[in-house]
Design an enzyme around this catalytic site. Structure first.
Site, PDB file in Angstrom:
ATOM      1  N   HIS A  12      32.758  41.886  51.355  1.00  0.00           N
ATOM      2  CA  HIS A  12      33.885  41.445  52.177  1.00  0.00           C
ATOM      3  C   HIS A  12      34.026  39.926  52.148  1.00  0.00           C
ATOM      4  CE1 HIS A  12      34.343  45.261  54.846  1.00  0.00           C
ATOM      5  NE2 HIS A  12      35.131  45.281  53.806  1.00  0.00           N
ATOM      6  N   CYS A  43      41.713  45.114  35.658  1.00  0.00           N
ATOM      7  CA  CYS A  43      41.873  44.818  37.084  1.00  0.00           C
ATOM      8  C   CYS A  43      40.564  44.396  37.728  1.00  0.00           C
ATOM      9  CB  CYS A  43      42.462  46.016  37.824  1.00  0.00           C
ATOM     10  SG  CYS A  43      41.479  47.521  37.725  1.00  0.00           S
TER      11      CYS A  43
END
Length: 570
Positions: free
Chosen positions: A194, A496
């Site tokens: 995160h 990606c």
């Protein structure tokens, strides 16, 4: 022509995982130590009162996180809301309550319960291991409440600084002021934590999983290179000027480099965004050609039951309308043992990273995928009523064989979806690229997972960062195999993973046949500029140099030595 100095002095630098592109030079400021428990634990006279006090502290932490999330949007808000749910997790409370019944005081019980839970997450590896930092932050905040101490927070030295921490919690990352915090360096952490997600969203250079970060002295001048994953200690004056000039050039490009991706001789390269949030508005504001990876996990995480078809349809409809006239590539649910969901039971697995995840979960819970495809198709029909619609593509994660690719295509076509692809994240899929591509309309390469499975290194591990380097020649060989198959069959091949955000590596990827690059928004201008300064033939030559190298370091330097000087200095 003289090249810009871009190489740190090897004997004065630390090496970690490149996590946020860009460079910065500033003094170190360290995160304050978390609250510590007193040496003497008090006796518990009233367990009921002690338990209610512990639960109230966890509730206060959850409320505080939700209040912080309410002042934010996008991924930052989603991260804090997810962390608030962790603070209210029933199992965490059950463990804390059980410890209090055994005679532990509230602060000690909460601390131990969080530590037990955190150890389970670390042992599970993968996505769960990356959530351990979130739980450590909840532990520290709740203990601070119970002991009447100040909440953990960021340093305030009174000048711009490089933030150095053992690990960095999401609640602190979202409070970072880019005017004061110039870069992030952490001892722990992986490329998909995160902290990294939020740092990229802020455009901050970041190096995580960096051995030696704990020894960086307060106030020491350091040069952080978030592209190379290095932290140089006490850099020379020339080195500082070089890096500052590089940062200035990047800032200038952010304002000047616009429009579709193109090589110097006009070969198109789609420049897309990685996104994963309920509100698509912020992503749509960026000068990208659409979304190359829309992560749908946020719809499913921290729930007792899956979202309904109607709920999913509403979210996808907002997304597709926000990107009217552009491409949107939706990745179906990437869940499993390393991203556990209460309603996606897959059984116990010794190694979650090698178990039932991604497309494989449809074998045991087929209704989840069918419902998701139904919702996506319903949203497509809804936006088709508009004058200008988005180009919608759907892809499945963790597809390993051509047969699995064909199975997914059949399911998507049956739902009414026109453009269907898969992700290439395991070596088996890359090695069978031609047969796999013959079954689908496009593929997208997830370099983070592909590196993990190619090099046999857990991507959350911070002790072997060099093996996860996207410049690893073995990894590039697999990407080239997929790119070559795409060229022969006339199928688009995207990337990606984080490799797409490196401007030099982007040139190499285009040279091996990649036709689209998806990345965090701050990387778009620099990658766009690098492409615009090189012909397709030059990209081919750069790819040959990288593939011929014996190590990621030599591959990177071989390319840097021959690219145009204005790009080498980025």
């Amino acid at each position: 022509m003289e090249q810009t100095d871009t190489s740190p002095a090897p004997d004065r630098s630390l090496k970690g995982i490149a996590a946020g592109p860009g460079t910065a030079v500033a003094p170190v400021a360290r995160m304050a130590a978390p609250p510590s428990l007193p040496e003497v634990e008090p006796e518990v006279g009233d367990p009921d009162h002690e338990e209610s006090t512990a639960f109230a502290a966890l509730d206060r932490v959850g409320v505080d996180l939700e209040e912080r999330a309410a002042r934010l949007d996008g991924e930052a808000a989603a991260v804090l809301n997810a962390q608030a749910l962790m603070a209210r997790d029933p199992e965490l409370r059950r463990q804390a309550g059980a410890l209090i019944r055994e005679g532990r005081a509230a602060a000690w019980a909460v601390h131990e319960a969080c530590e037990r839970y955190r150890e389970l997450l670390l042992a599970a590896g993968g996505y769960l291991a990356e959530r351990a930092a979130d739980l450590a932050d909840i532990r520290d905040r709740a203990v601070a409440v119970l002991l009447g101490q100040a909440m953990p927070g960021l340093p305030e030295p009174g000048h711009p600084y490089v933030l150095v921490a053992h690990d960095l919690a999401p609640a602190d990352t979202v409070r970072l002021d880019p005017e004061q915090v110039k870069a992030i360096v952490t001892r722990l952490g992986g490329p998909t934590s995160h902290t990294v997600i939020l740092a990229r969203a802020l455009g901050l250079p970041a190096v995580v999983g960096c051995p030696g970060a704990e020894d960086l002295a307060e106030g020491a001048l350091v040069a952080v290179d978030g592209d190379a994953g290095t932290v140089e200690i006490d850099p020379s004056k020339d080195r500082v000027e070089s890096l500052q000039g590089r940062a200035e050039r990047r800032r200038a490009l952010a304002a000047e480099a616009t429009g579709p991706g193109r090589t110097l001789d006009g070969v198109p390269v789609a420049l897309l965004l990685n996104a994963g949030e309920a509100d698509p508005g912020r992503s749509a504001e960026h000068d990208g050609e659409g979304i190359g990876l829309f992560r749908t996990e946020f719809l499913f995480l921290d729930r007792d039951e899956p979202p309904s078809v109607a709920e999913q349809t509403a979210v996808y409809t907002r997304l597709f309308r926000a990107f009217s006239g552009r491409t949107v590539t939706v990745r179906t649910l990437d869940a499993g043992s390393d991203k556990p969901l209460g309603f996606v039971a897959t059984g116990e697995e010794a190694n979650p990273a090698l178990g039932v995840r991604g497309f494989r979960t449809s074998r045991v819970h087929p209704h989840l995928l069918v419902d998701q495809l139904t919702a996506i198709a319903s949203a497509v029909r809804e936006v088709d009523k508009d004058e200008e619609t988005a180009r919608i593509r759907v892809m499945a994660p963790m597809v390993s064989t051509p047969a699995e690719a064909g199975e997914f295509v059949e399911l998507a076509r049956a739902a009414g979806i026109g453009e269907v692809g898969v992700m290439v994240e395991v070596p088996g899929a890359a090695l069978a690229a031609e047969r796999l591509l013959s079954r689908v309309d496009f593929v997208s390469i997830g370099t983070n997972d592909l590196a993990q499975y190619t090099m046999a290194v857990d991507r959350t591990l911070d002790t072997l960062p060099e093996l996860l380097d996207p410049w690893q020649p073995a990894l590039l060989e697999l990407v080239a195999k997929v790119g070559g198959a795409g060229e022969r069959l006339g199928r688009p091949v995207g990337v990606c993973g984080e490799a797409a955000s490196d401007p030099l590596l982007a040139l190499v990827l285009v040279g091996v046949g990649v036709t689209g690059l998806s990345m965090a928004p701050p990387a778009l201008p620099v990658v766009r500029y690098a492409l615009s300064r090189h012909t397709f033939a030059e990209c081919r030559r750069l790819a040959e140099l990288a593939l011929a190298a014996e190590s990621p370091e030599r591959a990177r330097e071989a390319v840097r030595e021959v690219v145009r000087p204005e790009v080498a200095g980025l």
